[in-house]
Design an enzyme around this catalytic site. Structure first.
Site, PDB file in Angstrom:
ATOM      1  N   LYS A  24      56.107  59.642  -8.725  1.00 14.67           N
ATOM      2  CA  LYS A  24      56.513  60.171  -9.985  1.00 14.67           C
ATOM      3  C   LYS A  24      56.128  61.680 -10.295  1.00 14.67           C
ATOM      4  O   LYS A  24      56.501  62.349 -11.471  1.00 14.67           O
ATOM      5  CB  LYS A  24      56.148  59.323 -11.186  1.00 14.67           C
ATOM      6  N   GLY A  43      49.888  50.240 -11.845  1.00 14.21           N
ATOM      7  CA  GLY A  43      49.886  51.813 -12.087  1.00 14.21           C
ATOM      8  C   GLY A  43      49.627  51.757 -13.871  1.00 14.21           C
ATOM      9  O   GLY A  43      49.398  50.875 -14.528  1.00 14.21           O
ATOM     10  N   PHE A  74      58.771  49.055 -11.791  1.00 17.29           N
ATOM     11  CA  PHE A  74      57.691  50.439 -11.978  1.00 17.29           C
ATOM     12  C   PHE A  74      57.438  51.199 -10.649  1.00 17.29           C
ATOM     13  O   PHE A  74      57.359  52.327 -10.742  1.00 17.29           O
ATOM     14  CB  PHE A  74      56.467  50.190 -12.571  1.00 17.29           C
ATOM     15  N   ASP A 118      51.878  45.632  -5.406  1.00 14.80           N
ATOM     16  CA  ASP A 118      51.683  47.171  -5.395  1.00 14.80           C
ATOM     17  C   ASP A 118      51.062  47.177  -4.181  1.00 14.80           C
ATOM     18  O   ASP A 118      50.588  46.512  -3.450  1.00 14.80           O
ATOM     19  CB  ASP A 118      50.760  47.223  -6.595  1.00 14.80           C
ATOM     20  N   ASN A 119      51.097  48.577  -3.752  1.00 10.85           N
ATOM     21  CA  ASN A 119      50.347  48.852  -2.567  1.00 10.85           C
ATOM     22  C   ASN A 119      49.412  50.004  -2.720  1.00 10.85           C
ATOM     23  O   ASN A 119      48.858  50.488  -1.765  1.00 10.85           O
ATOM     24  CB  ASN A 119      51.418  49.681  -1.412  1.00 10.85           C
ATOM     25  N   ASP A 133      61.020  74.489 -16.936  1.00 10.23           N
ATOM     26  CA  ASP A 133      60.685  73.863 -18.376  1.00 10.23           C
ATOM     27  C   ASP A 133      61.939  74.260 -19.333  1.00 10.23           C
ATOM     28  O   ASP A 133      62.498  75.079 -19.381  1.00 10.23           O
ATOM     29  CB  ASP A 133      59.502  74.361 -18.571  1.00 10.23           C
ATOM     30  N   LYS A 160      65.756  59.107  -9.518  1.00 11.98           N
ATOM     31  CA  LYS A 160      66.110  58.067 -10.725  1.00 11.98           C
ATOM     32  C   LYS A 160      67.577  58.201 -11.038  1.00 11.98           C
ATOM     33  O   LYS A 160      67.956  57.053 -11.242  1.00 11.98           O
ATOM     34  CB  LYS A 160      65.471  58.843 -11.975  1.00 11.98           C
ATOM     35  N   SER A 197      64.086  57.602 -16.474  1.00 11.56           N
ATOM     36  CA  SER A 197      63.294  58.795 -17.001  1.00 11.56           C
ATOM     37  C   SER A 197      64.201  59.673 -18.100  1.00 11.56           C
ATOM     38  O   SER A 197      65.479  59.828 -17.483  1.00 11.56           O
ATOM     39  CB  SER A 197      62.496  59.527 -16.089  1.00 11.56           C
ATOM     40  N   ALA A 198      63.936  60.482 -19.023  1.00 14.39           N
ATOM     41  CA  ALA A 198      64.359  61.274 -19.705  1.00 14.39           C
ATOM     42  C   ALA A 198      64.787  62.532 -18.995  1.00 14.39           C
ATOM     43  O   ALA A 198      65.647  63.256 -19.280  1.00 14.39           O
ATOM     44  CB  ALA A 198      63.547  61.424 -20.942  1.00 14.39           C
ATOM     45  N   THR A 199      63.925  62.459 -17.761  1.00 17.19           N
ATOM     46  CA  THR A 199      64.239  63.817 -16.720  1.00 17.19           C
ATOM     47  C   THR A 199      65.908  63.680 -16.603  1.00 17.19           C
ATOM     48  O   THR A 199      66.384  64.676 -16.103  1.00 17.19           O
ATOM     49  CB  THR A 199      63.339  63.847 -15.526  1.00 17.19           C
ATOM     50  N   TYR A 233      62.558  64.273  -7.353  1.00 14.19           N
ATOM     51  CA  TYR A 233      62.133  63.022  -8.254  1.00 14.19           C
ATOM     52  C   TYR A 233      63.151  62.556  -9.374  1.00 14.19           C
ATOM     53  O   TYR A 233      63.542  61.418  -9.142  1.00 14.19           O
ATOM     54  CB  TYR A 233      60.696  63.518  -9.129  1.00 14.19           C
TER      55      TYR A 233
HETATM   56  N1  LIG Z   1      54.497  58.289 -16.506  1.00 11.27           N
HETATM   57  C1  LIG Z   1      55.479  59.074 -16.800  1.00 11.27           C
HETATM   58  O1  LIG Z   1      55.371  59.815 -17.617  1.00 11.27           O
HETATM   59  C2  LIG Z   1      56.895  58.374 -16.609  1.00 11.27           C
HETATM   60  C3  LIG Z   1      58.026  58.971 -17.298  1.00 11.27           C
HETATM   61  C4  LIG Z   1      59.293  58.486 -16.927  1.00 11.27           C
HETATM   62  C5  LIG Z   1      59.320  57.264 -15.968  1.00 11.27           C
HETATM   63  N2  LIG Z   1      58.460  56.915 -15.338  1.00 11.27           N
HETATM   64  C6  LIG Z   1      58.399  56.050 -14.111  1.00 11.27           C
HETATM   65  O2  LIG Z   1      57.948  54.675 -14.609  1.00 11.27           O
HETATM   66  C7  LIG Z   1      57.322  54.294 -13.257  1.00 11.27           C
HETATM   67  C8  LIG Z   1      55.878  53.969 -13.623  1.00 11.27           C
HETATM   68  O3  LIG Z   1      54.997  55.240 -13.876  1.00 11.27           O
HETATM   69  P1  LIG Z   1      53.638  55.308 -14.081  1.00 11.27           P
HETATM   70  O4  LIG Z   1      53.432  56.453 -14.880  1.00 11.27           O
HETATM   71  O5  LIG Z   1      52.995  53.835 -14.288  1.00 11.27           O
HETATM   72  O6  LIG Z   1      53.186  55.550 -12.609  1.00 11.27           O
HETATM   73  P2  LIG Z   1      51.934  55.178 -11.444  1.00 11.27           P
HETATM   74  O7  LIG Z   1      52.019  56.039 -10.317  1.00 11.27           O
HETATM   75  O8  LIG Z   1      50.745  54.870 -12.271  1.00 11.27           O
HETATM   76  O9  LIG Z   1      52.575  53.619 -11.157  1.00 11.27           O
HETATM   77  C9  LIG Z   1      53.342  53.469 -10.195  1.00 11.27           C
HETATM   78  C10 LIG Z   1      52.770  52.332  -9.261  1.00 11.27           C
HETATM   79  O10 LIG Z   1      53.624  51.995  -8.131  1.00 11.27           O
HETATM   80  C11 LIG Z   1      52.971  51.816  -6.955  1.00 11.27           C
HETATM   81  N3  LIG Z   1      53.804  52.155  -5.838  1.00 11.27           N
HETATM   82  C12 LIG Z   1      54.395  53.173  -5.558  1.00 11.27           C
HETATM   83  N4  LIG Z   1      55.196  53.134  -4.353  1.00 11.27           N
HETATM   84  C13 LIG Z   1      55.103  52.061  -4.047  1.00 11.27           C
HETATM   85  C14 LIG Z   1      55.491  50.961  -2.992  1.00 11.27           C
HETATM   86  N5  LIG Z   1      56.519  51.628  -2.050  1.00 11.27           N
HETATM   87  N6  LIG Z   1      55.131  49.715  -2.826  1.00 11.27           N
HETATM   88  C15 LIG Z   1      54.341  49.135  -3.671  1.00 11.27           C
HETATM   89  N7  LIG Z   1      53.934  49.892  -4.574  1.00 11.27           N
HETATM   90  C16 LIG Z   1      54.299  51.273  -4.933  1.00 11.27           C
HETATM   91  C17 LIG Z   1      51.845  52.579  -7.098  1.00 11.27           C
HETATM   92  O11 LIG Z   1      50.686  52.419  -6.299  1.00 11.27           O
HETATM   93  C18 LIG Z   1      51.526  52.543  -8.577  1.00 11.27           C
HETATM   94  O12 LIG Z   1      50.383  51.546  -8.941  1.00 11.27           O
HETATM   95  C19 LIG Z   1      57.602  54.940 -12.211  1.00 11.27           C
HETATM   96  O13 LIG Z   1      58.666  54.665 -11.630  1.00 11.27           O
HETATM   97  C20 LIG Z   1      57.914  56.268 -12.830  1.00 11.27           C
HETATM   98  O14 LIG Z   1      58.578  57.252 -12.090  1.00 11.27           O
HETATM   99  C21 LIG Z   1      57.243  57.547 -15.504  1.00 11.27           C
END
Ligand SMILES: NC(=O)c1ccc[n+]([C@@H]2O[C@H](COP(=O)([O-])OP(=O)(O)OC[C@H]3O[C@@H](n4cnc5c(N)ncnc54)[C@H](O)[C@@H]3O)[C@@H](O)[C@H]2O)c1
Length: 338
Positions: free
Chosen positions: A85, A10, A81, A31-32, A294, A153, A125-127, A149
């Site tokens: 999201k 991701g 990760f 990853d899936n 927001d 977290k 997350s800051a959320t 969501y």
């Molecule tokens: N991007 C943001 O703005 C942000 C902000 C705060 C927190 N986060 C957290 O950071 C993490 C990564 O975020 P990102 O932006 O890289 O998201 P992303 O969706 O690009 O990456 C997440 C990855 O997890 C994989 N995945 C999801 N469920 C799965 C499962 N059951 N089994 C195996 N793989 C699985 C997806 O295929 C993907 O590749 C997430 O947990 C997200 O909630 C992201």
């Protein structure tokens, strides 16, 4: 030391895999592909100059998760990760979010216990701060969530605190990200959202490249310098390096919580103007009414991460926009579907 990186193909995971390899760690990605593509893995391998081990694994399945650990007994730490999201989607499909995000974490923690793995870094997350009572936000601020969501977290944070309380060997780092943006400077990996982007910078990037007509700006009457919402944007490469620092700092049992942000707030219009400089042309936008849920402003106090992780963000807004544009420009349709 081999690190299991769940969700490693991701957006944030792919950049973190490269940062870990740079720092000399061995990596196993699981990853899936629910929200990523095999092309991301090919590009990670190309940038790393090596084949990075990968396991196709749905972490919702306890059997698949245990098999992953049984077949890779050299795993010494997990960076988790993997998760869904999209805040808006979670409001319409809460069960999907609870099922995916909670089950995958529980399965990982059970497998770690079974196979004697004691270090866990979690993407929070800051959320979890909701609409903060004061700014900048410190880690001890009150926690409120406004979406399923966000609740996943916060629930996972609580689960980690309970599990660590019962397991004196467990070391947990909870990283609360602010707004990750930008891309690897190579322009080969970056954020590749499905459909219309949910986040500001990928939306602007698609306007800049001509895939979307204009940027809707939701509200210009907030109590901020230009009336538009203010957020703490952090370059994804800084964020990736923050994970390496968190892993290095995880030397004693317990739960440690850190904000990963820059401490600077930028408004929507600041981002639009910085992006215009990066791409060399105007970004059309239109002011729309505020969206419910927001908040006006949100930015981190990064002092605890500076002291506890010996880490701070070094890349500024110009780099964030330049690298985002470089990825978007080189990959107008994102990663291929092959
Ligand atoms: N991007 C943001 O703005 C942000 C902000 C705060 C927190 N986060 C957290 O950071 C993490 C990564 O975020 P990102 O932006 O890289 O998201 P992303 O969706 O690009 O990456 C997440 C990855 O997890 C994989 N995945 C999801 N469920 C799965 C499962 N059951 N089994 C195996 N793989 C699985 C997806 O295929 C993907 O590749 C997430 O947990 C997200 O909630 C992201």
């Amino acid at each position: 030391m081999r690190i299991l990186v769940t969700g490693g193909t991701g957006y944030i995971g792919s950049h973190t895999v490269l940062a870990l390899l740079d720092a000399g760690y061995d990596v196993l990605i699981a990853d899936n592909y629910v929200n990523s593509k095999p092309e991301a893995l090919r590009r990670i391998c190309k940038l790393a100059g090596q084949d990075v081990p990968f396991a196709l694994c749905d972490l919702r399945s306890e059997a698949e998760t245990f098999k992953l650990f049984a077949e890779n007994t050299d795993i010494e730490a997990v960076i988790h990760f993997a998760g869904l999201k999209a805040v808006g989607e979670s409001v319409h499909e809460p069960l999907l979010y609870f099922d995916n995000n909670l089950k995958s974490t529980l399965n990982l923690l059970k497998a770690m216990q079974e196979y004697g793995v004691h270090s866990f870094v979690f993407s929070s997350s800051a959320t979890v701060y909701g609409d903060p009572a004061s700014l900048p936000i410190r880690e001890d601020a009150a926690l409120h969530v406004a979406s399923p969501y966000g609740r996943t977290k916060l629930m996972i944070e609580d689960i980690l605190r309970d599990v660590a309380h019962a397991d004196p060997a467990l070391r947990v780092s909870i990283l609360r990200y602010f707004n990750p943006v930008g891309a690897h400077p190579s322009g080969m990996i970056g954020e590749d959202p499905n459909g219309i982007p949910n986040n500001l910078m990928p939306f602007i990037a698609q306007v800049a490249v001509g895939k979307l007509d204009y940027l809707p700006v939701y509200g210009d009457d907030y109590d901020t310098p230009d009336g538009t919402g203010v957020r703490d944007y952090i370059h994804v490469c800084d964020l990736a390096e923050g994970h390496v620092s968190a892993l290095k700092a995880l030397t004693a049992p317990g739960v440690y919580t850190f904000n990963l942000g820059t401490g600077h707030g930028y408004s929507v219009l600041d981002i639009v103007h910085a992006y215009e400089t990066a791409c060399g042309h105007a970004i059309p936008y239109a002011i729309k009414p505020r969206r419910s849920g927001d908040i006006a402003a949100c930015f981190a106090d990064p002092a605890h991460a500076r002291e506890g992780l010996h880490w701070e963000a070094t890349r500024g807004l110009a780099d964030m926009c330049k690298d985002s544009w470089n990825f978007q420009h080189n990959n107008p349709d994102g990663y291929s579907n092959d």
